[in-house]
Design a protein around this motif. Structure first.
Motif, mmCIF file in Angstrom:
data_model
loop_
_atom_site.group_PDB
_atom_site.id
_atom_site.type_symbol
_atom_site.label_atom_id
_atom_site.label_comp_id
_atom_site.label_asym_id
_atom_site.label_seq_id
_atom_site.Cartn_x
_atom_site.Cartn_y
_atom_site.Cartn_z
ATOM 1 N N MET A 165 0.777 -1.166 -0.225
ATOM 2 C CA MET A 165 -0.055 0.047 0.010
ATOM 3 C C MET A 165 0.991 1.104 0.031
ATOM 4 O O MET A 165 1.835 1.359 0.622
ATOM 5 C CB MET A 165 -0.892 -0.134 1.376
ATOM 6 C CG MET A 165 -0.379 0.862 2.447
ATOM 7 S SD MET A 165 -1.856 0.975 3.587
ATOM 8 C CE MET A 165 -2.213 2.654 3.573
ATOM 9 N N SER A 166 0.385 2.395 -0.482
ATOM 10 C CA SER A 166 1.257 3.362 -0.861
ATOM 11 C C SER A 166 0.883 4.488 0.120
ATOM 12 O O SER A 166 0.571 5.576 -0.128
ATOM 13 C CB SER A 166 0.888 3.932 -2.143
ATOM 14 O OG SER A 166 1.485 5.131 -2.300
ATOM 15 N N LYS A 167 1.570 3.870 1.385
ATOM 16 C CA LYS A 167 1.515 5.055 2.586
ATOM 17 C C LYS A 167 2.317 6.188 2.318
ATOM 18 O O LYS A 167 1.700 7.399 2.777
ATOM 19 C CB LYS A 167 1.765 4.452 3.861
ATOM 20 C CG LYS A 167 0.616 3.628 4.358
ATOM 21 C CD LYS A 167 0.808 3.409 5.876
ATOM 22 C CE LYS A 167 -0.359 2.638 6.475
ATOM 23 N NZ LYS A 167 -0.256 1.763 7.629
ATOM 24 N N ALA A 168 3.311 6.168 1.561
ATOM 25 C CA ALA A 168 4.259 7.324 1.208
ATOM 26 C C ALA A 168 3.561 8.451 0.556
ATOM 27 O O ALA A 168 3.520 9.493 0.873
ATOM 28 C CB ALA A 168 5.346 6.648 0.615
ATOM 29 N N SER A 169 2.739 7.949 -0.259
ATOM 30 C CA SER A 169 2.131 9.099 -1.406
ATOM 31 C C SER A 169 1.064 9.572 -0.658
ATOM 32 O O SER A 169 0.820 10.797 -0.809
ATOM 33 C CB SER A 169 1.752 8.596 -2.718
ATOM 34 O OG SER A 169 0.952 7.309 -2.655
ATOM 35 N N VAL A 170 0.214 8.845 0.215
ATOM 36 C CA VAL A 170 -0.766 9.556 1.005
ATOM 37 C C VAL A 170 -0.201 10.344 1.979
ATOM 38 O O VAL A 170 -0.688 11.591 2.012
ATOM 39 C CB VAL A 170 -1.544 8.483 1.739
ATOM 40 C CG1 VAL A 170 -2.497 8.992 2.937
ATOM 41 C CG2 VAL A 170 -2.473 7.516 0.930
ATOM 42 N N LYS B 115 -7.915 10.558 -2.192
ATOM 43 C CA LYS B 115 -9.206 9.530 -2.017
ATOM 44 C C LYS B 115 -8.936 8.316 -2.893
ATOM 45 O O LYS B 115 -8.890 7.063 -2.708
ATOM 46 C CB LYS B 115 -10.497 10.255 -2.562
ATOM 47 C CG LYS B 115 -10.877 11.194 -1.470
ATOM 48 C CD LYS B 115 -12.006 12.059 -2.281
ATOM 49 C CE LYS B 115 -12.524 13.064 -1.196
ATOM 50 N NZ LYS B 115 -13.460 13.938 -1.592
ATOM 51 N N LYS B 116 -8.062 8.659 -4.156
ATOM 52 C CA LYS B 116 -7.834 7.465 -5.027
ATOM 53 C C LYS B 116 -6.909 6.504 -4.589
ATOM 54 O O LYS B 116 -7.121 5.356 -4.258
ATOM 55 C CB LYS B 116 -7.461 8.238 -6.399
ATOM 56 C CG LYS B 116 -7.733 7.294 -7.508
ATOM 57 C CD LYS B 116 -7.113 7.685 -8.780
ATOM 58 C CE LYS B 116 -5.739 8.067 -8.892
ATOM 59 N NZ LYS B 116 -5.132 8.946 -10.099
ATOM 60 N N GLU B 117 -5.977 7.185 -4.007
ATOM 61 C CA GLU B 117 -4.655 6.396 -3.257
ATOM 62 C C GLU B 117 -5.272 5.688 -2.157
ATOM 63 O O GLU B 117 -5.003 4.668 -2.095
ATOM 64 C CB GLU B 117 -3.623 7.285 -2.971
ATOM 65 C CG GLU B 117 -2.901 8.012 -3.740
ATOM 66 C CD GLU B 117 -1.820 7.050 -4.764
ATOM 67 O OE1 GLU B 117 -1.220 5.924 -3.895
ATOM 68 O OE2 GLU B 117 -1.435 7.136 -5.666
ATOM 69 N N SER B 118 -6.170 6.226 -1.230
ATOM 70 C CA SER B 118 -6.553 5.531 -0.266
ATOM 71 C C SER B 118 -7.485 4.253 -0.588
ATOM 72 O O SER B 118 -7.507 3.068 0.077
ATOM 73 C CB SER B 118 -7.295 6.448 0.624
ATOM 74 O OG SER B 118 -6.790 7.563 0.999
ATOM 75 N N LEU B 119 -8.302 4.538 -1.626
ATOM 76 C CA LEU B 119 -9.110 3.296 -2.048
ATOM 77 C C LEU B 119 -8.300 2.029 -2.578
ATOM 78 O O LEU B 119 -8.512 0.869 -2.327
ATOM 79 C CB LEU B 119 -10.134 4.014 -3.179
ATOM 80 C CG LEU B 119 -11.245 4.883 -2.788
ATOM 81 C CD1 LEU B 119 -12.083 5.322 -3.963
ATOM 82 C CD2 LEU B 119 -12.192 3.809 -1.712
ATOM 83 N N LEU B 120 -7.350 2.605 -3.124
ATOM 84 C CA LEU B 120 -6.252 1.620 -3.874
ATOM 85 C C LEU B 120 -5.481 0.791 -2.697
ATOM 86 O O LEU B 120 -5.190 -0.235 -2.659
ATOM 87 C CB LEU B 120 -5.220 2.165 -4.690
ATOM 88 C CG LEU B 120 -5.967 2.497 -6.017
ATOM 89 C CD1 LEU B 120 -4.869 3.287 -6.708
ATOM 90 C CD2 LEU B 120 -6.419 1.505 -6.815
ATOM 91 N N ALA B 121 -5.383 1.542 -1.367
ATOM 92 C CA ALA B 121 -4.398 1.123 -0.555
ATOM 93 C C ALA B 121 -5.196 0.289 0.659
ATOM 94 O O ALA B 121 -4.586 -0.440 1.239
ATOM 95 C CB ALA B 121 -3.728 2.388 0.286
ATOM 96 N N ALA B 122 -6.440 0.575 0.687
ATOM 97 C CA ALA B 122 -7.121 -0.032 1.649
ATOM 98 C C ALA B 122 -7.360 -1.623 1.569
ATOM 99 O O ALA B 122 -7.636 -2.250 0.466
ATOM 100 C CB ALA B 122 -8.578 0.251 1.853
ATOM 101 N N ARG B 123 -6.872 -2.604 2.521
ATOM 102 C CA ARG B 123 -6.819 -3.925 2.164
ATOM 103 C C ARG B 123 -7.521 -4.456 3.352
ATOM 104 O O ARG B 123 -8.029 -5.741 3.221
ATOM 105 C CB ARG B 123 -5.219 -4.319 2.374
ATOM 106 C CG ARG B 123 -4.506 -4.328 1.133
ATOM 107 C CD ARG B 123 -4.708 -4.973 0.053
ATOM 108 N NE ARG B 123 -4.052 -4.600 -1.032
ATOM 109 C CZ ARG B 123 -4.176 -3.756 -2.027
ATOM 110 N NH1 ARG B 123 -5.577 -3.269 -1.769
ATOM 111 N NH2 ARG B 123 -3.580 -3.425 -2.886
ATOM 112 N N SER B 124 -8.095 -3.966 4.322
ATOM 113 C CA SER B 124 -8.525 -4.558 5.495
ATOM 114 C C SER B 124 -9.736 -3.415 6.197
ATOM 115 O O SER B 124 -9.449 -2.353 5.734
ATOM 116 C CB SER B 124 -7.736 -5.175 6.460
ATOM 117 O OG SER B 124 -6.762 -4.241 7.096
#
Lengths: 194, 194
Positions: free
Chosen positions: B1-6, B54-63
Motif C-alpha cells: 500500500m502506498s502510505k508514502a504517497s498518502v 481519495k484515489k490512493e486510499s481506495l487503492l491502499a485499503a486492504r482490510s
C-alpha cells in the motif's frame, strides 16, 4: 453605526479560528480529548460570534455603500467560521476515539510548521516568566497554542500568561525553534543564550 | 500500500491550506490581485490533491482496519480542502474588485498574529542571504508568506530562498517580530543585534 463591535467580533473570530486549527491538529497528534472538547466549545463560540456580526451589520448599514462594505466583512467572518468548522471536523475524529494514524504523525512532523510538546523542568529559566516578558514568540519563533497545568488547560495563552514548573507546553513553529524551546524548558539553555 | 504517497499528499495539502489563508488575508489587506489569483490557483491544486488522496486510499485499503485508519486521514485531507475553500472565498473578494474595508485593516493590525509588508533596502544584511541561513523565522518569529521581486512573486518561500535588494516581503508574526524584520530590511539593525 457600531463599527467598533463589528471590528472586535471579527478580531475574535479570526483569532479563534486560527487557534482552533492548531488546537485540532494538536488534539489529533497527541490524542487529547480535552483539546478536542475545547475545539468544539470554541466552534460554538465562533458560530455565536458569526450570528452577532451579521446582526450588528444589519443594524449598521445605512446606505448602499455601507451595505457593500459590510458584506465584504461578513464574508471574512463566514470564512473564519468555515475554518472553525474544518477544525471541529478534525477534533471530532479524536472524540470518536480514533487514534492518531502513524502517517498523520509523520505528516505533522514533516510539515512546514510543526507542532511540539514539552514539559518545563526544574531550574528552567522559563519558570515564573510571562510569555511577553521573555518575548518567547519573537525570539524562538514558537507560538504557544496551549498549556497543560496539572489537570487544567490554558488555551491560546497571551503575553501575560506566566509559565510554571511542570507546565506542558504545546507549541507551533519550525524545527529550529522547537529545538530552542525544548532546551529552554529542559534547563539545557538559558534565555541569554537565545 | 502506498502510505508514502498518502503522506506526501497530505503534507502538501496541509502546507498549502495554511499558506492560502495567510495569502488570502494578505491579498485583501494589501489589495493584491496577484496574491488573490495565486490563492485561486492553489485552491485548484488542493482540490486535485484531495482527489488524488481519495484515489490512493481506495487503492491502499486492504482490510477493515486499513479502511478505518485511512478514513481518518481522508477527513484531515477534507478539512484542509475546506480551509483552502475558505481562503479562496476571501481571495474572491479581491478579484471582485472589493477594496479592503478600513475595519478589515484594523482587524488585521489588532489580531494575535499580524501580517506586515516591508521592502529590503540598500545595505540591509538580509541581501544575498537565504531564509534558512539566517534562521529568520526562528530569530524574529516572522514567517515569510510571499516575496514580490520586480514583476514576479515567490509564494511560500522555503529555507533555500535567497533574499535580494528591493524584494518586498509579506510576513506573518507578532508586533515585536515585525519591528525586528522592519529594522533588518531597512538597514537599521544588523543580524548580530538580533
Amino acid at each position: 453605526m457600531s463599527k467598533a463591535s463589528v471590528k472586535d467580533i471579527l478580531i475574535e473570530m479570526k483569532n479563534l479560528s486560527e487557534l482552533m486549527v492548531d488546537l485540532a491538529y494538536s488534539a489529533l497528534l497527541f490524542n487529547s480529548r480535552d483539546a478536542a472538547e475545547e475545539v468544539k466549545k470554541l466552534e460554538n463560540k465562533v458560530n455565536r460570534l458569526n450570528y452577532e456580526i451579521k446582526k450588528e451589520s444589519l443594524l449598521a448599514a445605512r446606505s448602499v455603500e455601507d451595505a457593500e462594505e459590510l458584506t465584504a466583512l461578513l464574508e471574512v467572518g463566514q470564512a473564519a467560521e468555515n475554518i472553525a468548522d474544518a477544525a471541529k471536523d478534525i477534533a471530532e475524529l479524536v472524540l470518536k476515539g480514533i487514534k492518531p494514524h502513524p502517517v498523520f504523525k509523520m505528516v505533522m512532523e514533516e510539515s512546514d510548521e510543526i507542532i511540539m510538546r514539552v514539559t518545563i523542568e526544574e531550574g528552567s529559566e522559563l519558570i515564573g516568566k510571562s510569555l511577553g516578558e521573555i518575548l518567547l514568540g519573537t525570539r524562538t519563533g514558537m507560538r504557544i497554542i496551549a498549556i497543560r497545568r496539572g489537570e487544567s488547560w490554558i488555551y491560546g495563552p497571551d503575553r501575560n500568561t506566566v509559565l510554571a514548573e511542570e507546565d506542558t507546553l504545546i507549541a507551533k513553529g519550525n524545527e529550529a525553534g522547537a529545538e530552542l524551546l525544548r532546551k529552554l524548558a529542559k534547563n539545557e539553555m538559558s534565555l541569554d543564550e537565545l
